[in-house]
Write an enzyme that holds these catalytic residues in place. Structure first.
Site, mmCIF file in Angstrom:
data_model
loop_
_atom_site.group_PDB
_atom_site.id
_atom_site.type_symbol
_atom_site.label_atom_id
_atom_site.label_comp_id
_atom_site.label_asym_id
_atom_site.label_seq_id
_atom_site.Cartn_x
_atom_site.Cartn_y
_atom_site.Cartn_z
ATOM 1 N N HIS A 155 0.851 -1.197 0.000
ATOM 2 C CA HIS A 155 0.000 0.000 0.000
ATOM 3 C C HIS A 155 0.884 1.245 0.000
ATOM 4 O O HIS A 155 1.704 1.434 0.894
ATOM 5 C CB HIS A 155 -0.943 -0.018 1.205
ATOM 6 C CG HIS A 155 -1.895 -1.174 1.173
ATOM 7 N ND1 HIS A 155 -2.238 -1.886 2.306
ATOM 8 C CD2 HIS A 155 -2.572 -1.736 0.149
ATOM 9 C CE1 HIS A 155 -3.089 -2.838 1.970
ATOM 10 N NE2 HIS A 155 -3.296 -2.774 0.670
ATOM 11 N N GLU A 158 1.957 3.922 2.834
ATOM 12 C CA GLU A 158 2.588 3.409 4.043
ATOM 13 C C GLU A 158 4.110 3.534 3.924
ATOM 14 O O GLU A 158 4.841 2.553 3.818
ATOM 15 C CB GLU A 158 2.126 1.976 4.275
ATOM 16 C CG GLU A 158 0.608 1.906 4.462
ATOM 17 C CD GLU A 158 0.022 0.508 4.420
ATOM 18 O OE1 GLU A 158 0.810 -0.469 4.414
ATOM 19 O OE2 GLU A 158 -1.210 0.381 4.387
ATOM 20 N N HIS A 277 3.480 -3.528 6.592
ATOM 21 C CA HIS A 277 2.424 -2.546 6.377
ATOM 22 C C HIS A 277 2.499 -1.510 7.497
ATOM 23 O O HIS A 277 3.271 -1.644 8.438
ATOM 24 C CB HIS A 277 1.049 -3.224 6.375
ATOM 25 C CG HIS A 277 0.778 -4.065 5.176
ATOM 26 N ND1 HIS A 277 -0.195 -3.757 4.245
ATOM 27 C CD2 HIS A 277 1.348 -5.214 4.734
ATOM 28 C CE1 HIS A 277 -0.217 -4.680 3.300
ATOM 29 N NE2 HIS A 277 0.720 -5.577 3.574
ATOM 30 N N GLU A 345 2.168 -4.802 10.915
ATOM 31 C CA GLU A 345 1.710 -3.412 10.817
ATOM 32 C C GLU A 345 2.581 -2.584 11.755
ATOM 33 O O GLU A 345 2.379 -2.568 12.971
ATOM 34 C CB GLU A 345 0.237 -3.304 11.212
ATOM 35 C CG GLU A 345 -0.725 -4.040 10.288
ATOM 36 C CD GLU A 345 -1.191 -3.170 9.126
ATOM 37 O OE1 GLU A 345 -0.749 -1.998 9.046
ATOM 38 O OE2 GLU A 345 -2.003 -3.655 8.321
#
Length: 449
Positions: A155, A158, A277, A345
């Site tokens: 993504h 990010e 992420h 994350e």
């Protein structure tokens, strides 16, 4: 002129103010979800509302909403907090795609004996997607050495993820000559780093679309991490709306970027993978659809939980920590290529997607503990070897004199196998033209059979 809306839940709760804007202007809002966390997450997902990140421990959900979507948020009857908009420009000290490429070439030129730079493929717009291999004999494939993959930026907004992945390549090469652990990891394994996957999307972010997440397909983009074949469109874990941030694409693996990753994984056959992420401080493992778990979950989830302890991140499946996700890279890697894969994350909720550069080093240094643990785990309990006689290995754990089937491992095309297991007693049934059974007992060591 400001419009002030007040939500009442028995008593007046904190207010949230919006500018008088058109519906396409986005507002950042935090929902204090509390005990309704999972219900609200499901509703947000099904309505296609952009979930930015969460604080799982505090049950806070950050969303991007248009003015017209406010009634949906209001219907949850939970306290809301306005998130101040950050500065318009990105901190230029973060890496762009051209800077990532330049850094990888610099590393490769400086450490030619232990690195191999490879163009893994091209993006939708024809931009190169680079990967670097780090190993003591990087130019050759050493049969018998396990492979591990670290990748970043599915993504594009990010931006911290490219900092973590490039740090892996820098740390391993810069410390190879002086750090005995690093030398062991590099000598005993083939380590691949693909620092920036969504190159086109990242270029769009730097061109001014700070919140762009997807690739650049036809102007609307496809969420690459909903485009993999496994569980594609299986559990309402993605969207069929082109405008959605989780648009899955017209068909499985429709995007060139998806195929680049699939081809690389199929070629190198990693034992472990981490897909980086941001943000939310989570460790996510397969599967993404609600209720699904991996066959050897004690191993997959156990390693994920241990990384969670090391990083003080929350471990779990996507459907436990966020919401159902279908068509993700880690689901495909696990099912199609028997990788043990994780999404990490990085960054706390307070940092968001694009924090001040002062946040960079603390996040990068903390996450070294995670990927280094995974490299160390390759040395731990498990079995490995090479065979030309067998194509499958059925693994069962012996518990109370009973055999409990864990997995059927497919031997790699080159005859190698690397099976990660917990400590304990196992039977391994090697299957081919004939069947051979072996009984082993593991106690922290890796056994060659």
């Amino acid at each position: 002129m400001n419009i002030r809306r007040i939500i009442a839940i028995g008593a007046i709760l904190p207010t949230i103010a919006f500018s008088h804007v058109h519906k396409n202007v986005l507002n950042k809002v935090t929902i204090k979800a509390g005990s309704d966390y999972q219900v609200i997450m499901k509703e947000l997902q099904q309505r296609g509302i952009d979930v930015l990140g969460v604080d799982f421990k505090e049950k806070l959900i950050d969303v991007n909403i248009s003015d017209s979507e406010f009634n949906t948020i209001k219907s949850f009857k939970r306290p809301l907090i306005n998130i101040p908009h950050t500065k318009a420009s990105l901190d230029e000290r973060y890496l762009t795609s051209t800077e990532v490429e330049a850094l990888l070439k610099k590393i490769n030129n400086k450490y030619p004996e232990i690195t191999k730079l490879e163009k893994a493929g091209e993006s939708l717009e024809g931009n190169p997607i680079w990967a670097i291999k780090i190993s003591d004999n990087a130019k050759t494939r050493e049969v018998g050495e396990p492979t591990v993959l670290f990748n970043g930026m599915h993504h594009s907004r990010e931006i911290m993820t490219a900092e973590v992945t490039t740090d892996i390549a820098s740390f391993l090469t810069e410390n190879y000559a002086t750090n005995s652990d690093v030398k062991k990891w590099v000598d005993n394994n083939e380590i691949w780093v693909l620092p920036m996957f969504n190159v086109d999307g990242n270029n769009k972010v730097w061109a001014g679309s700070k919140m762009w997440r997807k690739n650049t397909r036809d102007g609307h983009g496809v969420d690459i991490n909903r485009n993999y074949p496994t569980n594609w469109n299986a559990c309402r874990g993605s969207s069929g709306w082109k405008s959605s941030q989780t648009y899955r694409g017209p068909s499985p693996a429709s995007e060139p970027e998806t195929n680049v990753m699939m081809n690389l994984v199929s070629k190198i056959k990693p034992v472990f993978n981490i897909s980086y992420h941001a943000y939310s401080e989570l460790i996510i493992y397969p599967y993404g659809c609600k209720g699904q778990r991996t066959a050897n979950k004690d191993v997959v989830e156990g390693i994920g939980k241990r990384m969670g302890e090391i990083l003080s991140y929350v471990p779990g499946t996507a459907w436990e920590t966020l919401y159902s996700v279908d068509g993700s890279d880690i689901d495909w890697m696990y099912q199609a290529e028997q990788v043990i894969p994780y999404v990490i994350e990085v960054s706390p909720r307070s940092d968001g997607f694009q924090p001040d550069y002062s946040k960079r080093d603390p996040t990068v240094k903390l996450n070294r503990k995670g990927w280094q643990f995974l490299l160390e785990r390759l040395e731990g309990s498990g079995v490995h070897g090479h065979t030309t006689e067998f194509n499958k290995i059925v693994v069962s754990k012996i518990e109370d004199d009973k055999e409990v089937n864990l997995q059927t491992y497919r031997v790699n095309p080159d005859g190698t196998y690397h099976i990660i297991l917990n400590d304990g007693k196992y039977t391994l049934e090697f299957q081919g033209n004939e069947t051979v059974r072996k009984v082993i007992e593991l106690n922290g060591e890796k056994i060659k059979l």
